[in-house]
Scaffold this active site. Sequence first.
Site, PDB file in Angstrom:
ATOM      1  N   GLY A 171       0.834  -1.197   0.000  1.00 44.97           N
ATOM      2  CA  GLY A 171       0.000   0.000   0.000  1.00 44.97           C
ATOM      3  C   GLY A 171       0.864   1.241   0.000  1.00 44.97           C
ATOM      4  O   GLY A 171       1.990   1.235   0.503  1.00 44.97           O
ATOM      5  N   ASP A 198     -11.594   9.938  10.395  1.00 40.01           N
ATOM      6  CA  ASP A 198     -11.530   9.448   9.007  1.00 40.01           C
ATOM      7  C   ASP A 198     -12.095   8.042   8.913  1.00 40.01           C
ATOM      8  O   ASP A 198     -11.481   7.147   8.325  1.00 40.01           O
ATOM      9  CB  ASP A 198     -10.092   9.494   8.495  1.00 40.01           C
ATOM     10  CG  ASP A 198     -10.016   9.367   6.963  1.00 40.01           C
ATOM     11  OD1 ASP A 198     -11.042   9.621   6.291  1.00 40.01           O
ATOM     12  OD2 ASP A 198      -8.943   9.024   6.442  1.00 40.01           O
TER      13      ASP A 198
END
Length: 483
Positions: free
Chosen positions: A28, A153
């Site tokens: 990632g 978030d």
Amino acid sequence: MDKQPASSWSIHTRPEIIAKYEIFERVGSGAYADVYRARRLSDNLIVALKEIFDYQSAFREIDALTILSGSPNVVVMHEYFWHEDENAVLVLEFLRSDLAAVIRDAKRKKKNKKMGEEEEGGVGFSVGEIKRWMIQILNGVDACHRNLIVHRDLKPGNMLISDDGVLKLADFGQARILMEPDIVASDDNKLEDKDGETSIEPPEVIPDYENSPRQGSDGKELEAMSKDEYFRQVEELKAKQVVRDDTDKDSNVHDGDNSCLATCTVSEMDDDLGGNSFSYDADEALDEREGLMTSCVGTRWFRPPELLYGSTMYGLEVDLWSLGCVFAELLSLDPLFPGISDIDQISRVTNVLGNLNEEVWRGCVDLPDYKSISFAKVESPLGIEGCLPNHSGDVISLLKKLICYDPASRATAVEMLNDKYFSEEPLPVPVSELYVPPTMSGPDEDSPRKWNDYREMDSDSDFDDFGPMNVKPTSSGFTIEFT
């Protein structure tokens, strides 16, 4: 401003890391961190090494994960490496999938399946599956909020899933820790590890709602906090202006792509679809030393109205709106408010909930950008029920407890867990029966445009897609009315 100079190669050359871990492929990459799969040499455990380029994000994530250590629905941090002039590297448990991949896989199956009679609960997920996913999410959020941590978030991509179906909240780089002044750590209660690194000693961790006994430090059982008490504590914290974070002044990253309505600019376009997460604003250092927080935070699709209107005085309730958006996406397999800009995001919310005014949220006129931008009156708002036409009134009512303008009216995570929806038939399925895709989420091939792929737009203005508008000069700037 571009990401900090690439230093991901350095993780392969740091002696203290390669002495303990065999580093494999990068799995990632984001604006402020890279993630690698690795193997711990001592016991062959597969882990994730997260190299964070931003000092502030690293401090927040380490602090939050230390406090939440032992919470079953929060990702585990085994250890971390952090020295002066080097990036922080967190050693996390390796989880190969996330909720975004689960939703995407269900949507693909729906697309490929011949459409027949749809059962309530949404094509792709049974009602029992949705309940089990939500219970795990709520347990994770409850653990955060009981420790006065606001994640800021929450979205499917930040909800990682183990091979056996356990969901865990992750990516705490934007998290903030609200804390009473007498609990803030001093030089006397810092912990030093064997490498000379220091970290703040966390307050006592409050166990998760469902997975462990609820007892305080005195051994007495804790009662569920009432909504009034919850928001009273939040308001007290705001009034005392004690946001626990003294790293803002030292942050080495500035997000140059901010186009929040707090600045009312039209030249700095948020040009990615839902994937634009703000982790730092240049003014945040000053604001947060004064007890304020930036409104430019979170991912747009899951950002609550108070942030879209520029609020800097908010608390745990911003996560509750995001929770509602995630719940709605599990039900429909589509984002509830997939805005392509901040103004489009507000417009989509308005079309569903109606206009924001004092009748639905007393005090909304005090939001920094409330008087700057207004929309024509929405005569017949779609309503949550219009967005989810195949679901029962009970489900819609539950969702409305989260998706509402007034933050004080939003149900807390523990109130949601206590709702009869989760205890009535059909019951939540066992975690072992949840389907887990083999990989994490990637670009959504079903979207009109892929995430982070909005560079082809002809204009960099938020305003071009809204037709006629009136711009009126004021003593402090201007106002915009969309007609």
